[in-house]
Design an enzyme around this catalytic site. Structure first.
Site, PDB file in Angstrom:
ATOM      1  N   HIS A  17      31.112  -7.710  85.379  1.00 29.02           N
ATOM      2  CA  HIS A  17      29.728  -8.155  85.576  1.00 29.02           C
ATOM      3  C   HIS A  17      29.697  -9.619  85.998  1.00 29.02           C
ATOM      4  CE1 HIS A  17      28.637  -4.966  82.363  1.00 29.02           C
ATOM      5  NE2 HIS A  17      28.310  -4.473  83.550  1.00 29.02           N
ATOM      6  N   LYS A  41      22.665   6.261  77.524  1.00 28.41           N
ATOM      7  CA  LYS A  41      23.778   5.472  76.998  1.00 28.41           C
ATOM      8  C   LYS A  41      23.516   5.117  75.536  1.00 28.41           C
ATOM      9  CE  LYS A  41      25.167   3.336  81.362  1.00 28.41           C
ATOM     10  NZ  LYS A  41      25.399   2.067  82.063  1.00 28.41           N
ATOM     11  N   ARG A  91      32.930  -0.173  91.654  1.00 24.25           N
ATOM     12  CA  ARG A  91      34.327  -0.197  91.228  1.00 24.25           C
ATOM     13  C   ARG A  91      35.160   0.796  92.017  1.00 24.25           C
ATOM     14  NH1 ARG A  91      32.721   0.580  85.105  1.00 24.25           N
ATOM     15  NH2 ARG A  91      31.599   2.140  86.257  1.00 24.25           N
ATOM     16  N   SER A 129      31.836  -1.084  80.582  1.00 22.20           N
ATOM     17  CA  SER A 129      31.324  -1.390  79.244  1.00 22.20           C
ATOM     18  C   SER A 129      31.596  -0.268  78.258  1.00 22.20           C
ATOM     19  CB  SER A 129      29.817  -1.668  79.306  1.00 22.20           C
ATOM     20  OG  SER A 129      29.547  -2.855  80.011  1.00 22.20           O
TER      21      SER A 129
END
Length: 166
Positions: A17, A41, A91, A129
């Site tokens: 990030h 999440k 990514r 994360s």
């Protein structure tokens, strides 16, 4: 003034990030980091905690950077902030498929705001994360994946809620 929005849950803030934030801040005059919730999440930190974490971590980043919480459609938030761009980090291929669909939907909602993708630094591409939280919950070392302050925050939270596998 060119304003960009970098949205995410940032639960927790990772070095990936921070890479996107540092590079993205160079592309706009004003970067708004939108900290939000995602019902799919399982959050380790509250929105207020994540905003405080993010504010601390971006304090030394060059440029005009604002950290703002939001709980609305991304395009509505971006419009309220006066953004002409949504900044997203990629990514790999899996991220691209998800982001490709999101861009299509967002363009239908507001075609005046462009989405700009930045590839994560190759050394940071594996960091997510959710993996950071899982590694920490099982007692693993996460210092290679998060800034030092975030490392301490995660360790403290794991101690508070209890480590798995113990």
């Amino acid at each position: 003034m060119r304003t960009g929005v970098y949205p995410g849950t940032f639960d927790p803030v990772t070095l990936g990030h921070m890479d996107i934030i540092r590079r993205g801040a160079k592309l706009v005059d004003r970067l708004v980091i939108g900290v939000t919730t995602n019902p799919s999440k399982n959050a380790m930190f509250t929105v207020d905690e994540r905003m405080a974490m993010m504010k601390r971590e971006v304090a030394d980043v060059s440029g005009e950077i604002h950290v703002v919480g939001f709980d609305s459609l991304l395009m509505d938030f971006a419009e309220r902030e006066g953004a002409g761009m949504i900044l997203r980090g990629l990514r790999g291929g899996g991220d691209f498929e998800y982001e490709f669909q999101m861009v299509g939907m967002n363009q239908q909602l507001n075609n005046r705001i462009e989405t700009v993708f930045l590839m994560a630094d190759v050394a940071l591409q594996p960091i997510a994360s959710r993996w950071v939280k899982e590694i920490a919950m099982f007692g693993g070392d996460i210092h290679k994946f998060v800034p030092p302050g975030v490392n301490a925050d995660v360790i403290a939270r794991v101690e508070q809620i209890g480590r798995k596998g113990s």
